[in-house]
Design an enzyme around this catalytic site. Structure first.
Site, PDB file in Angstrom:
ATOM      1  N   THR A 131     108.417  89.266  32.501  1.00 56.52           N
ATOM      2  CA  THR A 131     108.873  89.893  31.038  1.00 56.52           C
ATOM      3  C   THR A 131     107.413  90.171  30.262  1.00 56.52           C
ATOM      4  O   THR A 131     106.679  89.479  30.399  1.00 56.52           O
ATOM      5  CB  THR A 131     109.810  88.722  30.304  1.00 56.52           C
ATOM      6  OG1 THR A 131     109.708  89.542  28.944  1.00 56.52           O
ATOM      7  CG2 THR A 131     109.066  87.374  30.347  1.00 56.52           C
ATOM      8  N   GLU A 133     107.214  89.467  27.345  1.00 51.27           N
ATOM      9  CA  GLU A 133     107.066  88.297  26.396  1.00 51.27           C
ATOM     10  C   GLU A 133     105.912  87.458  26.918  1.00 51.27           C
ATOM     11  O   GLU A 133     105.387  86.722  25.982  1.00 51.27           O
ATOM     12  CB  GLU A 133     108.504  87.563  26.440  1.00 51.27           C
ATOM     13  CG  GLU A 133     108.429  86.249  25.457  1.00 51.27           C
ATOM     14  CD  GLU A 133     108.579  86.736  24.112  1.00 51.27           C
ATOM     15  OE1 GLU A 133     108.819  87.719  23.779  1.00 51.27           O
ATOM     16  OE2 GLU A 133     108.319  85.879  23.173  1.00 51.27           O
ATOM     17  N   TYR A 154     110.359  80.339  26.126  1.00 48.51           N
ATOM     18  CA  TYR A 154     111.057  81.158  27.097  1.00 48.51           C
ATOM     19  C   TYR A 154     109.834  81.977  27.789  1.00 48.51           C
ATOM     20  O   TYR A 154     109.852  81.934  28.925  1.00 48.51           O
ATOM     21  CB  TYR A 154     111.925  82.267  26.305  1.00 48.51           C
ATOM     22  CG  TYR A 154     112.060  83.580  27.255  1.00 48.51           C
ATOM     23  CD1 TYR A 154     113.056  83.530  28.131  1.00 48.51           C
ATOM     24  CD2 TYR A 154     111.556  84.514  26.971  1.00 48.51           C
ATOM     25  CE1 TYR A 154     113.332  84.761  28.893  1.00 48.51           C
ATOM     26  CE2 TYR A 154     111.815  85.982  27.623  1.00 48.51           C
ATOM     27  CZ  TYR A 154     112.879  85.892  28.761  1.00 48.51           C
ATOM     28  OH  TYR A 154     113.015  86.917  29.390  1.00 48.51           O
ATOM     29  N   LYS A 158     108.787  81.777  31.848  1.00 46.97           N
ATOM     30  CA  LYS A 158     108.622  83.044  32.591  1.00 46.97           C
ATOM     31  C   LYS A 158     107.231  83.172  33.121  1.00 46.97           C
ATOM     32  O   LYS A 158     107.117  83.708  34.332  1.00 46.97           O
ATOM     33  CB  LYS A 158     109.058  84.378  31.682  1.00 46.97           C
ATOM     34  CG  LYS A 158     110.492  84.563  31.476  1.00 46.97           C
ATOM     35  CD  LYS A 158     111.357  85.124  32.738  1.00 46.97           C
ATOM     36  CE  LYS A 158     112.744  85.605  32.484  1.00 46.97           C
ATOM     37  NZ  LYS A 158     113.195  85.848  33.638  1.00 46.97           N
TER      38      LYS A 158
HETATM   39  P1  NAP Z   1     121.073  88.425  30.107  1.00 45.06           P
HETATM   40  O1  NAP Z   1     121.965  89.457  29.615  1.00 45.06           O
HETATM   41  O2  NAP Z   1     120.973  87.277  29.134  1.00 45.06           O
HETATM   42  O3  NAP Z   1     121.701  87.878  31.357  1.00 45.06           O
HETATM   43  C1  NAP Z   1     121.250  86.802  31.767  1.00 45.06           C
HETATM   44  C2  NAP Z   1     122.018  86.335  33.042  1.00 45.06           C
HETATM   45  O4  NAP Z   1     121.658  85.087  33.745  1.00 45.06           O
HETATM   46  C3  NAP Z   1     123.687  86.166  33.086  1.00 45.06           C
HETATM   47  O5  NAP Z   1     124.383  86.536  33.748  1.00 45.06           O
HETATM   48  C4  NAP Z   1     123.928  84.536  32.897  1.00 45.06           C
HETATM   49  O6  NAP Z   1     125.083  83.994  33.006  1.00 45.06           O
HETATM   50  C5  NAP Z   1     122.684  84.278  33.725  1.00 45.06           C
HETATM   51  N1  NAP Z   1     122.386  82.791  33.709  1.00 45.06           N
HETATM   52  C6  NAP Z   1     121.897  82.058  32.388  1.00 45.06           C
HETATM   53  N2  NAP Z   1     121.772  80.640  32.939  1.00 45.06           N
HETATM   54  C7  NAP Z   1     122.036  80.409  34.162  1.00 45.06           C
HETATM   55  C8  NAP Z   1     122.055  79.755  35.170  1.00 45.06           C
HETATM   56  N3  NAP Z   1     121.663  78.240  34.945  1.00 45.06           N
HETATM   57  N4  NAP Z   1     122.487  79.601  36.403  1.00 45.06           N
HETATM   58  C9  NAP Z   1     122.745  81.035  36.845  1.00 45.06           C
HETATM   59  N5  NAP Z   1     122.922  82.159  35.925  1.00 45.06           N
HETATM   60  C10 NAP Z   1     122.583  81.869  34.774  1.00 45.06           C
HETATM   61  O7  NAP Z   1     119.748  88.982  30.391  1.00 45.06           O
HETATM   62  P2  NAP Z   1     119.186  90.556  30.713  1.00 45.06           P
HETATM   63  O8  NAP Z   1     118.961  91.339  29.681  1.00 45.06           O
HETATM   64  O9  NAP Z   1     120.255  91.293  31.657  1.00 45.06           O
HETATM   65  O10 NAP Z   1     117.917  90.124  31.775  1.00 45.06           O
HETATM   66  C11 NAP Z   1     118.026  90.090  33.273  1.00 45.06           C
HETATM   67  C12 NAP Z   1     116.867  89.130  33.365  1.00 45.06           C
HETATM   68  O11 NAP Z   1     115.619  89.933  33.077  1.00 45.06           O
HETATM   69  C13 NAP Z   1     116.601  87.879  32.642  1.00 45.06           C
HETATM   70  O12 NAP Z   1     115.951  86.928  33.458  1.00 45.06           O
HETATM   71  C14 NAP Z   1     115.581  88.077  31.360  1.00 45.06           C
HETATM   72  O13 NAP Z   1     115.108  87.052  31.165  1.00 45.06           O
HETATM   73  C15 NAP Z   1     114.696  89.328  32.147  1.00 45.06           C
HETATM   74  N6  NAP Z   1     114.138  90.329  30.908  1.00 45.06           N
HETATM   75  C16 NAP Z   1     115.040  90.987  30.467  1.00 45.06           C
HETATM   76  C17 NAP Z   1     114.519  91.969  29.405  1.00 45.06           C
HETATM   77  C18 NAP Z   1     115.339  92.742  28.487  1.00 45.06           C
HETATM   78  O14 NAP Z   1     114.733  93.308  27.763  1.00 45.06           O
HETATM   79  N7  NAP Z   1     116.799  92.569  28.738  1.00 45.06           N
HETATM   80  C19 NAP Z   1     112.915  92.113  29.595  1.00 45.06           C
HETATM   81  C20 NAP Z   1     112.351  91.560  30.557  1.00 45.06           C
HETATM   82  C21 NAP Z   1     112.930  90.475  31.314  1.00 45.06           C
HETATM   83  P3  NAP Z   1     126.092  84.060  31.833  1.00 45.06           P
HETATM   84  O15 NAP Z   1     126.842  85.370  31.711  1.00 45.06           O
HETATM   85  O16 NAP Z   1     127.100  83.119  32.440  1.00 45.06           O
HETATM   86  O17 NAP Z   1     125.662  83.667  30.462  1.00 45.06           O
HETATM   87  O1  G4F Z   2     115.909  91.557  20.317  1.00 38.21           O
HETATM   88  P1  G4F Z   2     114.951  90.316  20.277  1.00 38.21           P
HETATM   89  O2  G4F Z   2     115.804  89.141  19.999  1.00 38.21           O
HETATM   90  O3  G4F Z   2     114.101  90.533  21.746  1.00 38.21           O
HETATM   91  P2  G4F Z   2     112.725  89.766  22.414  1.00 38.21           P
HETATM   92  O4  G4F Z   2     112.245  88.472  21.448  1.00 38.21           O
HETATM   93  O5  G4F Z   2     111.796  91.029  22.217  1.00 38.21           O
HETATM   94  O6  G4F Z   2     113.070  89.442  23.679  1.00 38.21           O
HETATM   95  C1  G4F Z   2     113.644  90.313  24.641  1.00 38.21           C
HETATM   96  O7  G4F Z   2     112.810  90.903  25.161  1.00 38.21           O
HETATM   97  C2  G4F Z   2     111.869  90.194  26.096  1.00 38.21           C
HETATM   98  C3  G4F Z   2     111.104  91.410  26.652  1.00 38.21           C
HETATM   99  O8  G4F Z   2     109.811  91.586  25.822  1.00 38.21           O
HETATM  100  C4  G4F Z   2     112.958  89.526  27.306  1.00 38.21           C
HETATM  101  F1  G4F Z   2     112.244  89.101  28.193  1.00 38.21           F
HETATM  102  C5  G4F Z   2     113.678  88.544  26.550  1.00 38.21           C
HETATM  103  O9  G4F Z   2     114.608  88.073  27.313  1.00 38.21           O
HETATM  104  C6  G4F Z   2     114.892  89.387  25.612  1.00 38.21           C
HETATM  105  O10 G4F Z   2     115.430  90.306  26.322  1.00 38.21           O
HETATM  106  O11 G4F Z   2     113.771  90.473  19.156  1.00 38.21           O
HETATM  107  C7  G4F Z   2     113.157  91.736  19.208  1.00 38.21           C
HETATM  108  C8  G4F Z   2     112.335  91.451  17.648  1.00 38.21           C
HETATM  109  C9  G4F Z   2     111.622  90.124  17.524  1.00 38.21           C
HETATM  110  O12 G4F Z   2     110.392  90.350  17.104  1.00 38.21           O
HETATM  111  C10 G4F Z   2     112.496  89.447  16.537  1.00 38.21           C
HETATM  112  O13 G4F Z   2     111.737  88.587  15.681  1.00 38.21           O
HETATM  113  O14 G4F Z   2     113.194  91.498  16.807  1.00 38.21           O
HETATM  114  C11 G4F Z   2     113.102  90.564  15.829  1.00 38.21           C
HETATM  115  N1  G4F Z   2     114.001  90.486  14.927  1.00 38.21           N
HETATM  116  C12 G4F Z   2     114.193  90.514  13.606  1.00 38.21           C
HETATM  117  N2  G4F Z   2     115.299  90.223  13.236  1.00 38.21           N
HETATM  118  C13 G4F Z   2     115.217  89.811  15.326  1.00 38.21           C
HETATM  119  C14 G4F Z   2     116.125  89.731  14.354  1.00 38.21           C
HETATM  120  N3  G4F Z   2     115.754  89.368  16.924  1.00 38.21           N
HETATM  121  C15 G4F Z   2     116.813  88.804  16.657  1.00 38.21           C
HETATM  122  N4  G4F Z   2     117.224  88.413  18.026  1.00 38.21           N
HETATM  123  N5  G4F Z   2     117.724  88.736  15.631  1.00 38.21           N
HETATM  124  C16 G4F Z   2     117.473  89.071  14.432  1.00 38.21           C
HETATM  125  O15 G4F Z   2     118.072  88.962  13.518  1.00 38.21           O
END
Ligand code: NAP
Ligand code: G4F
Length: 328
Positions: A131, A133, A154, A158
């Site tokens: 990520t 992050e 987190y 990662k």
């Molecule tokens: P998400 O919607 O939060 O999905 C996370 C998945 O992991 C869900 O299926 C969850 O199951 C499962 N999980 C959580 N804890 C677990 C455990 N202990 N054992 C087995 N499964 C578990 O995340 P996403 O947005 O699809 O992201 C997928 C991956 O990419 C994650 O690793 C995230 O950190 C990474 N990532 C995401 C982004 C982004 O912007 N979306 C960016 C960079 C990296 P449940 O449904 O039961 O909760």
């Molecule tokens: O949507 P966010 O919670 O995403 P964040 O923290 O960037 O993390 C996501 O992206 C990562 C990749 O860079 C992934 F690895 C991670 O698993 C996840 O998918 O917050 C985005 C931004 C932050 O700066 C936060 O401080 O939005 C700001 N924010 C402002 N108000 C908020 C809020 N975030 C959340 N969740 N809720 C708020 O009310």
């Protein structure tokens, strides 16, 4: 016919990746957490196949990446050609409240999986969901050689998983790669991430069900892309000739304020009338500006983002408004 194993199959990315792999003719196995309700697999409803269907190609197994024995047994039995490790406690703000738990799932879960593959001795390719992050305070644009400086439990977890993946590649010659994905969103995004929180609120406010939404830091800059395209990048990385880590990003970014403006405007509303501040959504340490440089993946793999943050806001608002109207 190839076989894939996906951890985190019930999440946003897991569901899009499953659809992609099934469309390509794969047999797909996924690990789902046991829950007291069946709702945690709802993102897979469109592709769910009943266990009694003959010829089915989607198999769900109860499990958890904190259970090493389960991972060893599944990999030995399934013998997947490709493994996608998408499981994580993926919410940055929550990781400050649950640091130990987050590390157990997000950091140690990855090394358990790598070790299970190594122990099985099978020839498989592994994708680790790294990520942006991990870049934390590093100056943008961030690319593959930017120095990491994570700012949350987190991000730290990662980073461990990221280097564990590099280490298993270098130590054992495994085809194990990190996709350093920047934020990617969709109508299936979890409701507490900021984009979906905003687009859901827009739908409810436009329908007269609510008046305001409370947010934290509006100045944060993110490079938001469209999740189905990121699933494609994951798959492409495992088809590549060499195991290489790539940044996956659009290269364009905006503030949270800009995203709110675009989302509210699309419904004919002014965000300033509806967004209020609440400290509880601030983080102990913030990541101020993430903007990816996708030049390497564009050049070497041919993947390029097609949807940018402003169109994404419109897609998500339309989906949330339609869902509200149809009661789904
Ligand atoms: P998400 O919607 O939060 O999905 C996370 C998945 O992991 C869900 O299926 C969850 O199951 C499962 N999980 C959580 N804890 C677990 C455990 N202990 N054992 C087995 N499964 C578990 O995340 P996403 O947005 O699809 O992201 C997928 C991956 O990419 C994650 O690793 C995230 O950190 C990474 N990532 C995401 C982004 C982004 O912007 N979306 C960016 C960079 C990296 P449940 O449904 O039961 O909760
Ligand atoms: O949507 P966010 O919670 O995403 P964040 O923290 O960037 O993390 C996501 O992206 C990562 C990749 O860079 C992934 F690895 C991670 O698993 C996840 O998918 O917050 C985005 C931004 C932050 O700066 C936060 O401080 O939005 C700001 N924010 C402002 N108000 C908020 C809020 N975030 C959340 N969740 N809720 C708020 O009310």
């Amino acid at each position: 016919m190839k076989t894939a194993l996906i951890t985190g199959i019930s999440g946003q990315d897991g569901s899009y990746l499953t659809e992609l792999l099934l469309a390509k003719g794969y047999v797909v196995h996924g690990i789902v957490r046991r829950s007291s309700m069946i709702g945690n697999t709802s993102r897979l409803d469109a592709v769910y196949q009943d266990p009694h269907d003959s010829g089915r190609r989607l198999f769900l197994h109860h499990g958890d990446v904190t259970d090493a024995g389960l991972l060893v047994n599944l990999i030995r039995d399934i013998r997947p050609d490709e493994v996608y490790n998408l499981a994580a406690q993926s919410h940055v703000r929550v990781s400050f409240d649950l640091p130990d738990y987050t590390a157990n799932v997000t950091a140690l879960g990855a090394i358990r999986l790598l070790e299970a593959v190594r122990a099985s001795g099978i020839d498989t390719r592994i994708y680790q969901a790294s990520t942006s992050e991990m870049f934390g305070t590093a100056a943008p644009p961030q690319h593959e050689t930017t120095v990491f400086h994570p700012r949350s439990p987190y991000g730290v977890s990662k980073l461990f998983a990221h280097w564990a993946t590099v280490n298993y590649r270098e130590s054992y010659g495994m085809f194990a790669v990190n996709g350093i994905a920047f934020n990617h969103e969709s109508p299936r995004r979890g409701e507490t991430f900021v984009t979906r929180k905003i687009t859901r609120a827009v739908a409810r406010i436009a329908a007269g069900l609510e008046k305001r939404v409370y947010l934290g830091n509006l100045d944060a800059v993110r490079d938001w892309g469209y999740a189905p395209e990121y699933a494609e990048a994951m798959w492409l990385m495992l088809q590549h000739g060499e195991p290489v880590d790539y940044v996956i990003a659009t290269g364009r970014a905006a503030t949270v304020r800009d995203f709110a403006d675009a989302a509210f405007s699309h419904a004919g509303l002014d965000w300033r009338d509806h967004v209020e501040h609440d400290d509880r959504y601030e983080r102990p340490a913030e990541v101020p500006e993430l903007v990816g440089d996708p030049a390497k993946i564009e050049r070497e793999i041919g993947w390029k983002a097609r949807v940018y943050w402003d169109e994404l806001a419109r897609i998500m608002v339309d989906a949330d408004r339609n869902a509200l109207r149809s009661g789904t």
